[in-house]
Design an enzyme around this catalytic site. Structure first.
Site, PDB file in Angstrom:
ATOM      1  CG  ASP A  72      32.590  33.848  40.402  1.00 56.64           C
ATOM      2  OD1 ASP A  72      32.615  35.046  40.731  1.00 56.64           O
ATOM      3  OD2 ASP A  72      32.342  32.939  41.194  1.00 56.64           O
TER       4      ASP A  72
ATOM      5  CG  HIS B 133      33.231  43.979  37.256  1.00 59.11           C
ATOM      6  ND1 HIS B 133      33.114  42.630  37.482  1.00 59.11           N
ATOM      7  CD2 HIS B 133      32.728  44.580  38.364  1.00 59.11           C
ATOM      8  CE1 HIS B 133      32.564  42.420  38.665  1.00 59.11           C
ATOM      9  NE2 HIS B 133      32.318  43.586  39.223  1.00 59.11           N
TER      10      HIS B 133
ATOM     11  CG  LEU C  76      29.812  33.329  18.610  1.00 58.94           C
ATOM     12  CD1 LEU C  76      29.694  31.887  19.122  1.00 58.94           C
ATOM     13  CD2 LEU C  76      31.124  33.922  19.131  1.00 58.94           C
TER      14      LEU C  76
HETATM   15  C1  FPP Z   1      31.254  37.844  38.825  1.00 59.02           C
HETATM   16  O1  FPP Z   1      32.527  37.939  39.410  1.00 59.02           O
HETATM   17  C2  FPP Z   1      31.190  38.751  37.686  1.00 59.02           C
HETATM   18  C3  FPP Z   1      30.243  39.700  37.513  1.00 59.02           C
HETATM   19  C4  FPP Z   1      29.131  39.927  38.454  1.00 59.02           C
HETATM   20  C5  FPP Z   1      30.297  40.621  36.368  1.00 59.02           C
HETATM   21  C6  FPP Z   1      30.751  40.012  35.076  1.00 59.02           C
HETATM   22  C7  FPP Z   1      30.983  41.123  34.144  1.00 59.02           C
HETATM   23  C8  FPP Z   1      31.949  41.192  33.207  1.00 59.02           C
HETATM   24  C9  FPP Z   1      32.887  40.090  32.885  1.00 59.02           C
HETATM   25  C10 FPP Z   1      32.174  42.398  32.435  1.00 59.02           C
HETATM   26  C11 FPP Z   1      30.947  43.081  31.999  1.00 59.02           C
HETATM   27  C12 FPP Z   1      30.283  42.366  30.929  1.00 59.02           C
HETATM   28  C13 FPP Z   1      29.800  43.004  29.874  1.00 59.02           C
HETATM   29  C14 FPP Z   1      29.077  42.218  28.848  1.00 59.02           C
HETATM   30  C15 FPP Z   1      29.998  44.431  29.704  1.00 59.02           C
HETATM   31  P1  FPP Z   1      32.689  38.611  40.833  1.00 59.02           P
HETATM   32  O2  FPP Z   1      32.941  40.051  40.676  1.00 59.02           O
HETATM   33  O3  FPP Z   1      31.524  38.215  41.675  1.00 59.02           O
HETATM   34  O4  FPP Z   1      33.990  37.941  41.340  1.00 59.02           O
HETATM   35  P2  FPP Z   1      34.402  37.642  42.844  1.00 59.02           P
HETATM   36  O5  FPP Z   1      33.738  36.340  43.173  1.00 59.02           O
HETATM   37  O6  FPP Z   1      35.875  37.529  42.730  1.00 59.02           O
HETATM   38  O7  FPP Z   1      33.978  38.778  43.712  1.00 59.02           O
END
Ligand code: FPP
Length: 229
Positions: free
Chosen positions: A2, A19, A113
């Protein structure tokens, strides 16, 4: 994982840029887990609820997953990582589904892993799909049969669940499997979560007493090393 959105917004960048940097953080954590002997890492990359985000962010995440797989899988394969995707694949674009199948097939022989990537996943979805499959087969629903029908039945329940980004909630992640997990909440945004942060989480975990419903005294009487300490 997050905090990608906030990381990007603070830099006046589109959320998808966060992301993208999140993929770099994930690569670092996967590598470090392999190095320190973690056998299973499960990450929450896209929840059942994330479909409601702005359309450009949803399509950006789909494209990023497809791109990350094509770029990262050869190296992950070489590092002994076995990839599993966990979640409802039916709703994903065909290009993404193909990428998931190919990544799983390419790494199927690895065992250093296990990397479970939860994508279009929700803890409630998982419980419902497991119960529905048992019901459709006319099988009894017990703790054992349900656990075996869940989408993470190929790995043990998690010991440690880490949430980054300063939130203190579980948000529909591993609802069944985390029954006895230890929780660690980090204020770091995911793009900043590096191996120092991961070590801090593991060190914190190693200081916890896990009682699984027993008392400290019972644990000590079972384990001579603890008794001596
Ligand atoms: C939540 O943070 C994160 C996500 C919804 C996406 C997570 C994705 C990745 C780390 C990269 C993609 C993964 C792969 C495997 C390709 P948020 O965006 O909701 O954060 P915020 O709370 O700051 O808005």
């Amino acid at each position: 994982m997050d905090g990608n959105g906030r990381w990007a917004t603070r830099r006046f960048l589109p959320r998808v840029a966060g992301h993208k940097v999140g993929v770099d953080a994930l690569r670092g954590c996967v590598r470090h887990c392999g190095d320190v002997g973690v056998k299973v890492l499960t990450v929450f990359a896209f929840s059942s609820e994330n479909w409601s985000r702005p359309a450009d962010e949803v399509s950006g995440l789909m494209e990023l997953l497809a791109l990350a797989l094509s770029r990262e899988v050869p190296q992950l394969k070489a590092e002994g990582v076995r990839i599993h995707f966990v979640g409802d694949r039916a709703a994903l674009p065909p290009k993404v589904r193909k990428g998931l199948d190919a990544a799983e097939a390419a790494t199927a022989c690895n065992d250093r892993l296990v990397l479970n990537i939860c994508f279009n996943y929700g803890g409630r979805w998982d419980i419902v799909q497991a119960a529905s499959r048992l019901a459709a087969a006319g099988r009894p629903i017990t703790e054992q049969t349900l656990a075996a029908a869940m989408s993470l039945s190929h790995v043990p329940d998690p010991d440690l669940v880490i949430r980054t980004g300063g939130e203190r909630r579980i948000s529909n992640f591993l609802l069944w499997q985390s029954a006895y997990a230890e929780f660690y909440f980090s204020d770091k945004l995911w793009p900043e979560f590096d191996k120092i942060e991961l070590n801090a989480a593991i060190d914190d975990f190693n200081r916890r007493e896990r009682r699984f419903g027993l008392t400290s005294g019972q644990l000590a009487s079972r384990d001579p090393a603890r008794r001596a300490a």
